[in-house]
Write a protein that holds these residues in place. Structure first.
Motif, PDB file in Angstrom:
ATOM      1  N   GLY A  83      11.420 -13.203  -2.878  1.00 32.99           N
ATOM      2  CA  GLY A  83      10.175 -12.472  -3.055  1.00 32.99           C
ATOM      3  C   GLY A  83      10.308 -11.344  -4.051  1.00 32.99           C
ATOM      4  O   GLY A  83      11.420 -10.954  -4.442  1.00 32.99           O
ATOM      5  N   SER A  84       9.181 -10.812  -4.463  1.00 32.20           N
ATOM      6  CA  SER A  84       9.190  -9.676  -5.388  1.00 32.20           C
ATOM      7  C   SER A  84       9.383  -8.379  -4.611  1.00 32.20           C
ATOM      8  O   SER A  84       9.220  -8.334  -3.385  1.00 32.20           O
ATOM      9  N   ALA A  85       9.743  -7.328  -5.310  1.00 32.97           N
ATOM     10  CA  ALA A  85       9.959  -6.029  -4.657  1.00 32.97           C
ATOM     11  C   ALA A  85       8.640  -5.495  -4.094  1.00 32.97           C
ATOM     12  O   ALA A  85       7.603  -5.571  -4.763  1.00 32.97           O
ATOM     13  N   PRO A  86       8.638  -4.987  -2.860  1.00 34.56           N
ATOM     14  CA  PRO A  86       7.420  -4.404  -2.298  1.00 34.56           C
ATOM     15  C   PRO A  86       6.983  -3.162  -3.072  1.00 34.56           C
ATOM     16  O   PRO A  86       7.783  -2.529  -3.765  1.00 34.56           O
ATOM     17  N   ARG A  87       5.733  -2.810  -2.936  1.00 31.54           N
ATOM     18  CA  ARG A  87       5.248  -1.579  -3.553  1.00 31.54           C
ATOM     19  C   ARG A  87       5.984  -0.381  -2.957  1.00 31.54           C
ATOM     20  O   ARG A  87       6.329  -0.368  -1.785  1.00 31.54           O
ATOM     21  N   HIS A  88       6.240   0.598  -3.782  1.00 35.05           N
ATOM     22  CA  HIS A  88       6.891   1.842  -3.378  1.00 35.05           C
ATOM     23  C   HIS A  88       8.352   1.640  -2.979  1.00 35.05           C
ATOM     24  O   HIS A  88       8.945   2.525  -2.342  1.00 35.05           O
ATOM     25  N   ALA A  89       8.937   0.484  -3.355  1.00 37.49           N
ATOM     26  CA  ALA A  89      10.367   0.283  -3.095  1.00 37.49           C
ATOM     27  C   ALA A  89      11.184   1.137  -4.051  1.00 37.49           C
ATOM     28  O   ALA A  89      10.727   1.481  -5.145  1.00 37.49           O
ATOM     29  N   PRO A  90      12.403   1.519  -3.680  1.00 32.25           N
ATOM     30  CA  PRO A  90      13.267   2.260  -4.614  1.00 32.25           C
ATOM     31  C   PRO A  90      13.467   1.478  -5.909  1.00 32.25           C
ATOM     32  O   PRO A  90      13.387   0.242  -5.935  1.00 32.25           O
TER      33      PRO A  90
END
Length: 334
Positions: free
Chosen positions: A137-144
Motif C-alpha cells: 500500500g501507499s504511505a498513509p496521510r501524515h505519515a513520517p
C-alpha cells in the motif's frame, strides 16, 4: 534425505529439458549464459525411508488433465513454475503448437501474472507474483517522511481472488522480508489505519501469514483445492551484508547453519495451527548443502552475482519431483 549423484543419461535429459522450452527465463539458464561445469545438474535428493515414484511424464500429464495449478510468491516461485513447465513438456509431442502462454507475454521479472496452457491436456499452470502475499500500500496521510509505502498485514493481495479457482495452490514467501527490501526502501508495516513503525520483520511476517491462513480457511474450497506452502530456500552469500557470492563446484558436506531458518519455522508453526489442510514442502535443509547450484555470475546480468536463485535445470526440479509425488498421491487426487 541424502544427496546422490545421478548418471550422465539423466544429466543429458535435464539439459535437453530446459533448452527445448521457449518459456524458460534467460536469467536462470546458466548453460546458455556461459557456465561450463555441469556437475550441479547431476545431484538429486533421495529420501532415506521412502522412494519418490518413478517419473513417468505421460502418466503425470494424464492425471493432471483438466487441472489448474497455481504458483504464488516471489521469483523463487517463478523458478519452480518454469521448472514444472519444462518437466511436463517432455510428454508433449508438438511442443510449439500444444503449449503456449495464455497472455502472450515474454517471461520477465515484473509481470504479475504468467500462465501456460497445455492444450492437449486442458492443463493450466499459472504464476502470480505476490512477494508478500499480503497487500502492498501507499504511505498513509501524515505519515513520517521516512515512510514511502506500507505492507498491509491484515489484507490479502488484491490478486488473491484470481488464485481461488484452482486444483493445486503452491505458495512461497520470505525472501523479501528483509531490511534491505523493506525499511531501507522506506516500506513499513500497517494494520487497519495504524502504522506499526516499531514492529520487527519476523513479527510482521507471522502476522501476514495469519492473514493468509484465515484467507485459506475461509476462501479456498478444501473439497477441490490442495494447498502447499514451500519453506525458505537456503542462499549461500558470504558475509553478513551479502557482499560476496561464491558458487562451489560440489555441494557442501556440512550445512553451516543454513539448514535452519526463522522464516521456515514461522511457516511450519502457523500451518500447524490451521484448521484447513495445508502441506508444507520443507526444502530449507535440502538446499543448505547446494552451494554449487546457484546462478552466480551465469545470469543475464553478469555484473551482479547471485547466490539466491538457482540454475535451471537444477534444485527446483527436485522440489517439483517431490511436489508431483504428493499431488498425484491417492489423497492428493481425490
Amino acid at each position: 534425505m541424502f544427496l546422490m549423484e545421478i548418471g550422465s543419461l539423466m544429466k543429458a535429459t535435464l539439459y535437453i529439458m530446459l533448452h527445448i522450452v521457449p518459456f524458460a527465463e534467460r536469467g536462470f539458464d546458466c548453460v546458455v549464459n556461459g557456465r561450463r561445469d555441469r556437475g550441479y545438474q547431476k545431484w538429486r535428493w533421495k529420501p532415506k525411508n521412502c522412494e519418490i515414484p518413478r517419473f513417468n511424464v505421460h502418466e503425470i500429464l494424464g492425471k493432471l488433465r483438466g487441472k489448474r495449478i497455481v504458483f504464488v510468491g516471489d521469483s523463487l516461485s517463478r523458478t519452480q513454475w518454469e521448472s514444472l513447465i519444462c518437466i511436463l513438456m517432455q510428454g508433449v509431442k508438438d511442443k510449439r503448437r500444444d503449449v503456449y502462454e495464455i497472455n502472450g507475454n515474454k517471461i520477465t521479472k515484473r509481470i504479475r501474472f504468467l500462465g501456460v496452457w497445455f492444450s492437449s491436456y486442458n492443463l493450466r499452470i499459472d504464476y502470480y507474483r505476490s512477494v508478500f502475499l499480503v497487500q502492498p500500500g501507499s504511505a498513509p496521510r501524515h505519515a513520517p517522511k521516512r515512510v514511502k509505502s506500507t505492507i498491509r498485514l491484515d489484507k490479502m493481495d488484491d490478486m488473491s481472488k484470481e488464485w481461488i479457482d484452482s486444483d493445486f495452490l503452491i505458495f512461497n514467501s520470505g525472501h523479501w522480508w528483509t531490511p534491505t527490501k523493506l525499511f531501507d526502501m522506506g516500506c513499513y508495516f500497517q494494520t487497519g489505519r495504524s502504522l506499526k513503525l516499531g514492529m520487527g520483520i519476523t513479527t510482521a511476517f507471522r502476522t501476514s501469514l495469519k492473514t493468509w491462513a484465515t484467507w485459506v480457511e475461509t476462501s479456498v474450497n478444501r473439497n477441490r483445492t490442495r494447498v502447499f506452502f514451500r519453506t525458505f530456500e537456503s542462499s549461500h552469500w558470504i558475509g553478513r551484508n551479502r557482499n560476496s557470492c561464491k558458487v562451489t563446484r560440489r555441494p557442501w558436506l556440512k550445512t553451516k547453519g543454513k539448514d535452519r531458518s526463522r522464516i521456515s519455522d514461522i511457516i511450519i508453526d502457523v500451518v500447524k495451527k490451521m484448521t484447513a489442510p495445508v502441506t508444507v514442502l520443507h526444502v530449507t535443509p535440502m538446499g543448505a548443502f547446494r552451494s554449487d547450484a546457484h546462478v552466480g555470475t551465469w545470469s543475464d546480468n553478469k555484473s551482479v552475482a547471485d547466490c539466491s536463485h538457482w540454475c535451471l535445470p537444477g534444485v527446483p526440479d527436485t522440489w517439483n519431483e517431490i511436489l508431483l509425488s504428493m499431488m498425484l498421491s491417492k489423497d492428493g487426487m481425490e
